[in-house]
Enzyme design. Sequence first.
Site, PDB file in Angstrom:
ATOM      1  N   ARG A  64      48.654  55.359  40.101  1.00 45.67           N
ATOM      2  CA  ARG A  64      48.944  53.983  40.502  1.00 45.67           C
ATOM      3  C   ARG A  64      50.415  53.839  40.907  1.00 45.67           C
ATOM      4  NH1 ARG A  64      46.520  48.953  39.733  1.00 45.67           N
ATOM      5  NH2 ARG A  64      48.011  47.727  40.818  1.00 45.67           N
ATOM      6  N   ARG A  90      44.728  43.474  44.391  1.00 43.33           N
ATOM      7  CA  ARG A  90      45.401  44.464  43.528  1.00 43.33           C
ATOM      8  C   ARG A  90      46.626  43.824  42.908  1.00 43.33           C
ATOM      9  NH1 ARG A  90      42.236  49.002  43.096  1.00 43.33           N
ATOM     10  NH2 ARG A  90      41.296  49.396  45.119  1.00 43.33           N
ATOM     11  N   ILE A  91      46.859  44.192  41.663  1.00 46.06           N
ATOM     12  CA  ILE A  91      48.105  43.801  41.005  1.00 46.06           C
ATOM     13  C   ILE A  91      49.211  44.660  41.602  1.00 46.06           C
ATOM     14  CG2 ILE A  91      49.271  43.651  38.774  1.00 46.06           C
ATOM     15  CD1 ILE A  91      46.714  41.970  39.098  1.00 46.06           C
ATOM     16  N   ASN A 106      50.937  33.960  46.704  1.00 48.34           N
ATOM     17  CA  ASN A 106      49.511  34.241  46.490  1.00 48.34           C
ATOM     18  C   ASN A 106      48.721  32.940  46.563  1.00 48.34           C
ATOM     19  OD1 ASN A 106      47.173  35.796  45.692  1.00 48.34           O
ATOM     20  ND2 ASN A 106      47.392  34.947  43.632  1.00 48.34           N
ATOM     21  N   HIS A 108      44.897  31.303  45.274  1.00 45.99           N
ATOM     22  CA  HIS A 108      43.823  31.591  44.326  1.00 45.99           C
ATOM     23  C   HIS A 108      42.808  30.455  44.365  1.00 45.99           C
ATOM     24  CE1 HIS A 108      41.813  33.394  40.956  1.00 45.99           C
ATOM     25  NE2 HIS A 108      41.796  32.218  40.364  1.00 45.99           N
ATOM     26  N   ASP A 140      53.887  36.751  40.227  1.00 47.72           N
ATOM     27  CA  ASP A 140      54.647  37.786  39.539  1.00 47.72           C
ATOM     28  C   ASP A 140      53.716  38.992  39.369  1.00 47.72           C
ATOM     29  OD1 ASP A 140      53.011  37.149  37.404  1.00 47.72           O
ATOM     30  OD2 ASP A 140      54.535  35.897  36.418  1.00 47.72           O
ATOM     31  N   GLY A 142      51.676  39.715  37.118  1.00 50.16           N
ATOM     32  CA  GLY A 142      50.476  39.462  36.333  1.00 50.16           C
ATOM     33  C   GLY A 142      49.279  39.175  37.228  1.00 50.16           C
ATOM     34  N   ASP A 144      47.331  36.608  38.880  1.00 50.82           N
ATOM     35  CA  ASP A 144      47.368  35.209  39.335  1.00 50.82           C
ATOM     36  C   ASP A 144      48.288  34.351  38.468  1.00 50.82           C
ATOM     37  OD1 ASP A 144      45.505  35.634  41.495  1.00 50.82           O
ATOM     38  OD2 ASP A 144      43.919  35.720  39.998  1.00 50.82           O
TER      39      ASP A 144
HETATM   40  C1  GAR Z   1      40.510  33.580  48.806  1.00 51.29           C
HETATM   41  O1  GAR Z   1      39.709  32.534  48.328  1.00 51.29           O
HETATM   42  C2  GAR Z   1      41.619  33.873  47.821  1.00 51.29           C
HETATM   43  O2  GAR Z   1      42.083  32.758  47.164  1.00 51.29           O
HETATM   44  C3  GAR Z   1      40.959  34.819  46.871  1.00 51.29           C
HETATM   45  O3  GAR Z   1      40.238  35.669  47.698  1.00 51.29           O
HETATM   46  C4  GAR Z   1      39.759  34.920  48.813  1.00 51.29           C
HETATM   47  C5  GAR Z   1      40.071  35.722  50.058  1.00 51.29           C
HETATM   48  O4  GAR Z   1      39.440  35.174  51.153  1.00 51.29           O
HETATM   49  N1  GAR Z   1      41.921  35.484  46.056  1.00 51.29           N
HETATM   50  C6  GAR Z   1      41.744  35.704  44.761  1.00 51.29           C
HETATM   51  O5  GAR Z   1      40.712  35.475  44.175  1.00 51.29           O
HETATM   52  C7  GAR Z   1      42.952  36.292  44.046  1.00 51.29           C
HETATM   53  N2  GAR Z   1      42.720  36.338  42.645  1.00 51.29           N
HETATM   54  P1  GAR Z   1      39.750  35.711  52.623  1.00 51.29           P
HETATM   55  O6  GAR Z   1      39.800  37.229  52.570  1.00 51.29           O
HETATM   56  O7  GAR Z   1      38.609  35.209  53.427  1.00 51.29           O
HETATM   57  O8  GAR Z   1      41.073  35.111  53.032  1.00 51.29           O
END
Ligand code: GAR
Length: 188
Positions: A64, A90-91, A106, A108, A140, A142, A144
């Site tokens: 990693r 990925r983190i 980011n 979420h 950061d 972590g 999300d």
């Molecule tokens: C989005 O809803 C984003 O918030 C989520 O993945 C999706 C990507 O959609 N991210 C997470 O869950 C991060 N923990 P996309 O590839 O169609 O933009």
Amino acid sequence: MRIVVLVSGTGSNLQAVIDAVKAGELDVEIAAVGADREGTYGVERSSEAGLETFVVNFNSFPTRAEWDDALTARVASYAPDVVVSSGFMRIVSPEFIDTFNGKYLNTHPALLPAFPGAHGVRDAMAYGVKVTGCTVHWADAGVDTGPIIAQEAVVIEDSDTEESLHERIKVVERRLLVSTLATLAAAP
Ligand code: GAR
């Protein structure tokens, strides 16, 4: 403002950023789009849009730490002001965050700190909450976590499936991501 966008999947949020830039509504330069694996639609659609793309394949590195170093070096080569995770699953390492002075954005699909992780929509439905939403935040190292910039609520309907709810959340998420980038780009 130069940005590098990281994707792991379809990159529909990224598409909203591309569209806003093309329409002259968002004054940012997308220096490159990168993925952690081959064959993502996010990279494919970026190539079609004429953007520079790259893959730092997580599975091609023995450790990693080596993947982290390669990703950090590749992203740094574009000298971005802000790195955007647009569904990058990925983190990243603390060193990655430091290299970009904490400017790692980011999105979420839940109202953080509730329901972090890869299944924010599914987990909210499983818990039975009636309102969820989306969050744009400085990430950061972590899962999300990090300072919240913007959030908006989305009501869960009885008829929702994970897919229908996620799609409604993404409509809001795209708008929040573009408006957050616009605010950052306009800041002195
Ligand atoms: C989005 O809803 C984003 O918030 C989520 O993945 C999706 C990507 O959609 N991210 C997470 O869950 C991060 N923990 P996309 O590839 O169609 O933009």
